[in-house]
Scaffold this motif. Structure first.
Motif, PDB file in Angstrom:
ATOM      1  N   ASP A  44      -5.390  15.194   7.537  1.00 22.14           N
ATOM      2  CA  ASP A  44      -6.301  16.673   8.716  1.00 22.14           C
ATOM      3  C   ASP A  44      -6.177  17.853   8.077  1.00 22.14           C
ATOM      4  N   SER A  45      -7.716  18.625   8.065  1.00 23.51           N
ATOM      5  CA  SER A  45      -7.821  20.226   8.242  1.00 23.51           C
ATOM      6  C   SER A  45      -8.015  19.685   5.953  1.00 23.51           C
ATOM      7  N   ILE A  46      -8.394  19.057   5.603  1.00 21.61           N
ATOM      8  CA  ILE A  46      -8.653  18.586   3.972  1.00 21.61           C
ATOM      9  C   ILE A  46      -8.390  19.418   2.953  1.00 21.61           C
ATOM     10  N   HIS A  47      -8.920  20.637   3.561  1.00 16.14           N
ATOM     11  CA  HIS A  47      -8.883  22.090   2.932  1.00 16.14           C
ATOM     12  C   HIS A  47      -7.440  22.313   2.960  1.00 16.14           C
ATOM     13  N   LYS A  48      -6.173  21.427   3.388  1.00 12.18           N
ATOM     14  CA  LYS A  48      -5.182  22.266   2.767  1.00 12.18           C
ATOM     15  C   LYS A  48      -4.825  21.552   1.616  1.00 12.18           C
ATOM     16  N   LEU A  49      -5.326  20.823   1.499  1.00 16.19           N
ATOM     17  CA  LEU A  49      -4.553  19.925   0.373  1.00 16.19           C
ATOM     18  C   LEU A  49      -4.294  21.094  -0.950  1.00 16.19           C
ATOM     19  N   ARG A  50      -3.270  20.066  -1.541  1.00 16.31           N
ATOM     20  CA  ARG A  50      -3.281  21.210  -2.849  1.00 16.31           C
ATOM     21  C   ARG A  50      -3.267  20.331  -3.986  1.00 16.31           C
ATOM     22  N   PRO A  51      -4.224  20.777  -5.111  1.00 12.12           N
ATOM     23  CA  PRO A  51      -4.831  19.718  -6.321  1.00 12.12           C
ATOM     24  C   PRO A  51      -3.636  19.249  -6.968  1.00 12.12           C
ATOM     25  N   GLY A  52      -3.942  17.948  -7.740  1.00 10.90           N
ATOM     26  CA  GLY A  52      -3.496  17.821  -8.908  1.00 10.90           C
ATOM     27  C   GLY A  52      -3.075  16.126  -8.257  1.00 10.90           C
ATOM     28  N   PRO A  53      -2.861  15.959  -9.743  1.00 12.53           N
ATOM     29  CA  PRO A  53      -3.003  13.857  -9.695  1.00 12.53           C
ATOM     30  C   PRO A  53      -1.331  13.470  -9.442  1.00 12.53           C
ATOM     31  N   THR A  54      -0.807  14.397 -10.060  1.00 17.11           N
ATOM     32  CA  THR A  54       0.510  13.516  -9.811  1.00 17.11           C
ATOM     33  C   THR A  54       1.215  13.931  -8.600  1.00 17.11           C
ATOM     34  N   GLU A  55       0.725  14.454  -7.215  1.00 17.22           N
ATOM     35  CA  GLU A  55       1.173  15.017  -6.421  1.00 17.22           C
ATOM     36  C   GLU A  55       0.206  14.322  -5.050  1.00 17.22           C
ATOM     37  N   ASN A  56      -0.988  13.763  -5.418  1.00  9.94           N
ATOM     38  CA  ASN A  56      -2.150  13.342  -4.538  1.00  9.94           C
ATOM     39  C   ASN A  56      -2.805  11.946  -4.997  1.00  9.94           C
ATOM     40  N   LEU A  71       0.459  -0.822   0.278  1.00  7.53           N
ATOM     41  CA  LEU A  71      -0.271  -0.313   0.409  1.00  7.53           C
ATOM     42  C   LEU A  71       0.923   1.682   0.326  1.00  7.53           C
ATOM     43  N   TYR A  72       0.145   2.581  -0.610  1.00  8.52           N
ATOM     44  CA  TYR A  72       0.557   3.876  -0.162  1.00  8.52           C
ATOM     45  C   TYR A  72       0.389   4.835  -0.929  1.00  8.52           C
ATOM     46  N   SER A  73       0.692   5.688  -0.516  1.00 11.18           N
ATOM     47  CA  SER A  73       0.110   6.987  -1.091  1.00 11.18           C
ATOM     48  C   SER A  73       0.965   7.886  -0.365  1.00 11.18           C
ATOM     49  N   LYS A  74      -0.054   9.555  -1.352  1.00 11.13           N
ATOM     50  CA  LYS A  74       1.311  10.559  -0.809  1.00 11.13           C
ATOM     51  C   LYS A  74       0.238  11.951  -0.949  1.00 11.13           C
ATOM     52  N   VAL A  75       0.383  13.026  -0.194  1.00  6.34           N
ATOM     53  CA  VAL A  75      -0.386  14.242  -0.631  1.00  6.34           C
ATOM     54  C   VAL A  75       0.292  14.919  -0.060  1.00  6.34           C
ATOM     55  N   LEU A  76       0.079  16.285  -1.074  1.00  5.22           N
ATOM     56  CA  LEU A  76       1.015  18.007  -0.450  1.00  5.22           C
ATOM     57  C   LEU A  76      -0.366  18.881  -0.338  1.00  5.22           C
ATOM     58  N   VAL A  77       0.482  19.383   0.346  1.00  2.00           N
ATOM     59  CA  VAL A  77      -0.508  20.648   1.509  1.00  2.00           C
ATOM     60  C   VAL A  77      -0.083  21.401   1.368  1.00  2.00           C
ATOM     61  N   ASN A  78      -0.649  22.360   2.666  1.00  3.25           N
ATOM     62  CA  ASN A  78      -0.404  24.490   2.413  1.00  3.25           C
ATOM     63  C   ASN A  78       0.221  24.385   3.881  1.00  3.25           C
ATOM     64  N   ALA A  79       0.795  24.045   4.674  1.00  4.71           N
ATOM     65  CA  ALA A  79       1.160  23.969   5.994  1.00  4.71           C
ATOM     66  C   ALA A  79       1.102  25.526   7.003  1.00  4.71           C
ATOM     67  N   ALA A  80       1.110  26.844   5.858  1.00  2.00           N
ATOM     68  CA  ALA A  80       1.848  28.295   6.192  1.00  2.00           C
ATOM     69  C   ALA A  80       0.839  28.621   7.202  1.00  2.00           C
ATOM     70  N   GLU A  81      -0.297  28.077   8.055  1.00  2.00           N
ATOM     71  CA  GLU A  81      -0.741  28.583   8.846  1.00  2.00           C
ATOM     72  C   GLU A  81       0.472  28.531   9.924  1.00  2.00           C
ATOM     73  N   VAL A  82      -0.258  30.015  10.982  1.00  2.00           N
ATOM     74  CA  VAL A  82       0.046  30.443  12.655  1.00  2.00           C
ATOM     75  C   VAL A  82       1.038  28.930  13.524  1.00  2.00           C
ATOM     76  N   CYS A  83      -0.391  27.836  13.902  1.00  2.00           N
ATOM     77  CA  CYS A  83       0.152  26.943  14.133  1.00  2.00           C
ATOM     78  C   CYS A  83      -1.125  25.410  13.677  1.00  2.00           C
ATOM     79  N   SER A  84      -0.316  24.679  13.240  1.00  2.25           N
ATOM     80  CA  SER A  84      -1.188  24.184  13.203  1.00  2.25           C
ATOM     81  C   SER A  84      -0.165  22.497  12.825  1.00  2.25           C
ATOM     82  N   LEU A  85      -1.053  21.826  13.258  1.00  4.06           N
ATOM     83  CA  LEU A  85      -1.049  20.060  13.443  1.00  4.06           C
ATOM     84  C   LEU A  85      -1.297  19.672  11.717  1.00  4.06           C
ATOM     85  N   ILE A  86      -0.484  18.621  11.234  1.00  2.00           N
ATOM     86  CA  ILE A  86      -1.274  17.620   9.828  1.00  2.00           C
ATOM     87  C   ILE A  86      -1.035  16.180  10.227  1.00  2.00           C
ATOM     88  N   GLN A  87      -2.174  15.384   9.421  1.00  2.00           N
ATOM     89  CA  GLN A  87      -1.895  14.491  10.139  1.00  2.00           C
ATOM     90  C   GLN A  87      -2.303  13.874   8.752  1.00  2.00           C
TER      91      GLN A  87
END
Length: 271
Positions: free
Chosen positions: A250-262, A172-188
């Motif tokens: 977590d915080s799925i709205h931070k996801l950077r869209p794209g089929p080759t990145e996610n 099994l494998y999975s890759k995601v690309l997110v924007n973690a630019a908030e002042v304080c954020s925990l991404i899982q």
């Protein structure tokens, strides 16, 4: 008087020094290493050497198989066509059958992909940050399963969940690309499994990142408020028929869209 003096003196006997002397012969020692014993020793040494040679052959074969498997895991083409030899044989038999029957029909693609199940799912280009999941499940990633390079072979897909149809060991494998630019954020980023044998979701793999800036650095402000972070998870797990594998973020709205990145996927290694 003369007779008494003669009787009082003992008689003297002279031993000749040149008397013959025959030495006692020493017993002859028998040779410990008889021909039978030496042959037995050579036989034992030969068997030991033969055992070492056989063991070395087994170790070499195991090493070659392990090396081939590691190369196949790192190669995307080998992952998607893990049983190319069987596929080629199936294609040859289909081609010969068509020539004998005089038919020019092209066989379905599914018959040329081999017997082992696999899947590769990708995120949609139309995904917009902040959009909600179609099925309403919290933080469950949604994928494309039958468009472009996305494909499912002998595996099902339902609302972001990859459904296992055949029991076995899967990579099994999975890759995601997110924007973690908030002042304080925990991404899982997690890969989860639902199984009939257990009443709640089981966590298979997880990566997380926490960053808290006080105050927010000027570099993030100048870059438009973006701090790109990608996460890649992979592992081998035993899955049963009916199990469902899915990805949560977590915080799925931070996801950077794209089929080759996610993306996410699975392929069977062994039944």
């Amino acid at each position: 008087m003369e007779d008494r003096s003669a009787a009082s003196h003992p008689q003297v006997f002279v031993v000749a020094s040149q008397a013959g002397f025959s030495p006692v012969p020493r017993p002859v020692e028998k040779n410990r290493w008889t021909p039978t014993g030496s042959k037995f020793l050579l036989l034992v040494v030969a068997l030991a050497v033969l055992g070492l040679v056989v063991q070395g052959c087994f170790v070499y074969k195991l090493y070659m198989k392990t090396e081939a498997f590691s190369i196949c895991v790192s190669d995307a083409l080998c992952r998607n066509m893990s049983n190319s030899k069987t596929s080629a044989q199936q294609a040859g038999s289909l081609k010969s059958g068509a020539s004998e029957g005089g038919s020019n029909e092209i066989p379905p693609v599914q018959t040329l992909l081999g017997p082992k199940p696999f899947a590769h799912l990708m995120a949609s280009l139309n995904f917009l940050p902040g959009s909600s999941n179609p099925d309403g499940e919290k933080n469950v990633m949604q994928w494309i399963d039958q468009d472009g390079d996305a494909i499912t072979h002998q595996m099902g897909y339902n609302n972001g969940r990859l459904v296992v149809k055949e029991e076995g060991y899967y990579y099994l494998y999975s890759k995601v690309l997110v924007n973690a630019a908030e002042v304080c954020s925990l991404i899982q980023h997690k890969v989860m499994k639902d199984t009939v044998a257990y009443g709640q979701s089981i966590e298979l793999m997880k990566s997380k990142r926490f960053r808290c800036w006080t105050p927010k650095p000027s570099s993030v402000k100048s870059s438009g408020g973006e701090d790109i972070w990608d996460s890649y998870l992979a592992g081998i797990f035993h899955l049963q028929s009916g199990d469902e594998v899915f990805v949560t973020l977590d915080s799925i709205h931070k996801l950077r869209p794209g089929p080759t990145e996610n993306f996410m996927g699975a392929f069977m290694i062994s039944p």
